[in-house]
Scaffold this motif. Structure first.
Motif: not given
Lengths: 345, 345
Positions: A265-266, A289-292
């Motif tokens: 996810y972004v 998992r992910g982020g900025v």
């Protein structure tokens, strides 16, 4: 000089602001030649997030170095450079780890550093932040427009694909048909996904998704979309890219994930107040998992592909304006008349 | 036969219920010799989750096989067996992948299969579900009490540690000092973590945590606990085990995670309605991995350790009752007088 200034929802103006100056010996001043309007710029514009009235805006800078501080080594005046949306020193624990967005010395554009939608910005920790475009390509307009998305959305889409664990031969589902979602499709294809299912609501954008490598598109909504994707993937995909950040898109992402799969996810979580997706994640052991996106970690690899002609995200720019056209650019994106607006100050 | 029956919040009774019978050729009937009360049994008991009045309860069965259907190959009458809290066929895509909780032919105890807090249960897909205790240990009481937690909490704690990516030399933080948290401490130590910081609210439980390998314990709450853990870990840990499932513990877990780290979560999300943790996760690129523990995938490895005497989670049983004592066991756990109750029908 002139720059875009945010005054409140629906109100971005071009105004005269002070010229930036070298403040630290590690700073550089960059004259912006290309920049863009981002989906995340629209949140304050739509009143969906707070932003200080009178603050500069924009975070996707590309331009020519005009001046450097005494300690700057990697760039010199005249260089064509671009910079990720986050400023990073390149030297701390997190920069060395490839997590430049957690740089202990970094920050974002705007605030003290000025926004990128303007004639010039001050680039702090220039050695860590700025990325040189090789001289051979430094004045090739097509190349520059293909490189500009590497300041944010292309690397962000790539981060979604990497976070979702996409590898050669995989089936990936991309939730969202905004600029990031489209770049997610491009990234998943680039990583060798055999099937890329793009889920969105706009036929024109899903056409770009197909151009970017989507093997199937799903234009239905809610439960219908989930059913359709599950059918296409025989029960869900192991790799799902969540490229929106809304409550409904998070739910969709987890609903279409296969047990044991991963949602990369972004999309900055905006209005995800209820953690309903968590029950789905828990029961199916789906990883989030992910982020900025640590853009700086990806930009060299992706730039190599752009320069060799195997990667071109520039079709996401469906409208081009000058600096004076920035307010009109916001309007066009707000009304979904443009996928993403290229700005040439 | 007699079994525990749930009648409503605070109301679990021992009642006469029909004896289970072989219904499918893949079934077995197991006479329960050891079982337990789980923290998750307390939710309906506390009225925090819905459960049908009149339904049987309990999901951590160990006992002696009394009868098998015609197609059962791996166990025979007289075998000492234990079973994970989830029933699994051992043959489908997800069982073969080690994700037995997503078995397409499986289900849980209770409902049609009967609850494990009773004299007997019917074990569906017995070849996939039941795990034999080697004959040599089949009547050794100490071994059996050390093995019983493998039906749920020990494997669940292990799943948290595995999901959080704990490896030799790592620093791990365990949020929660219930039976699962304590087993998480034990699992992280077993995987070779050099430092294990246990965060909880009860001194007596944190003492068990130390016995299980915690190198530091933190008994403060909220922001204080976060500050303390951050200090101990020089800014946060790369591996955090979330072993509660509450909104506050999820927040704590993400607050003490280091940028780029992973939260392994196994506490069934109960009352996590607000996704505030998501903003923290996003900005720091902290992964959320885990879910309902695929116990069957871990039980063989952990059993080998128990049998060789290098793993003993039995100290989590701080109270033992007979079947008639089950209502009293619920009370003791509800009032936190017992960490976990062992039941010997």
């Amino acid at each position: 000089m002139d720059a875009a200034v945010y005054h409140g929802p629906g109100d971005v103006r071009i105004e005269s602001v002070p010229d930036p100056e070298i403040e630290e010996p590690t700073d550089a001043i960059v004259r912006i030649t290309h920049t863009a309007i981002c989906g995340s710029d629209l949140w304050p514009y739509r009143g969906q997030s707070d932003r200080e009235a009178g603050s500069r805006i924009g975070h996707e800078p590309m331009g020519i170095v005009e001046e450097v501080g005494d300690d700057v080594r990697h760039v010199r005046p005249g260089d064509r450079v671009l910079a990720p949306f986050s400023i990073s020193c390149g030297e701390c624990e997190f920069c060395r780890k490839g997590l430049h967005t957690s740089c202990v010395n970094g920050d974002g554009w705007s605030g003290a550093n000025g926004g990128a939608q303007g004639e010039r910005v001050r680039a702090p920790t220039a050695d860590g932040t700025l990325v040189r475009v090789p001289e051979r390509y430094a004045d090739d307009e097509d190349t520059l427009e293909a490189l500009l998305p590497l300041t944010d959305v292309m690397c962000t889409g790539h981060h979604a694909a990497v976070s979702a664990g996409v590898e050669a031969g995989d089936t990936a589902v991309v939730v969202g048909d905004g600029a990031v979602g489209l770049c997610g499709v491009l990234a998943a294809s680039r990583l060798g996904a055999e099937r890329v299912v793009a889920v969105g609501h706009h036929e024109d954008r899903l056409e770009i998704a197909e151009e970017f490598g989507a093997t199937e598109t799903v234009a239905s909504r809610g439960e219908d979309a989930v059913e359709e994707v599950r059918e296409l993937t025989y029960g869900g995909a192991n790799h799902v890219l969540e490229c929106v950040g809304a409550e409904s898109s998070m739910s969709t992402a987890f609903d279409v994930a296969r047990p044991g799969g991963t949602v990369g996810y972004v999309g900055v979580p905006a209005g995800v107040e209820e953690a309903e997706f968590l029950g789905t994640a828990f029961s199916k052991n789906v990883t989030l998992r992910g982020g900025v996106a640590p853009v700086r970690a990806y930009v060299d690899d992706l730039m190599a592909d752009v320069l060799q002609g195997t990667l071109d995200p520039s079709p996401i720019f469906t409208k081009t304006v000058g600096l004076d056209g920035v307010p009109e650019g916001y309007e066009a994106m707000d009304e979904r008349e443009a996928v993403k607006v290229l700005v040439k100050p």
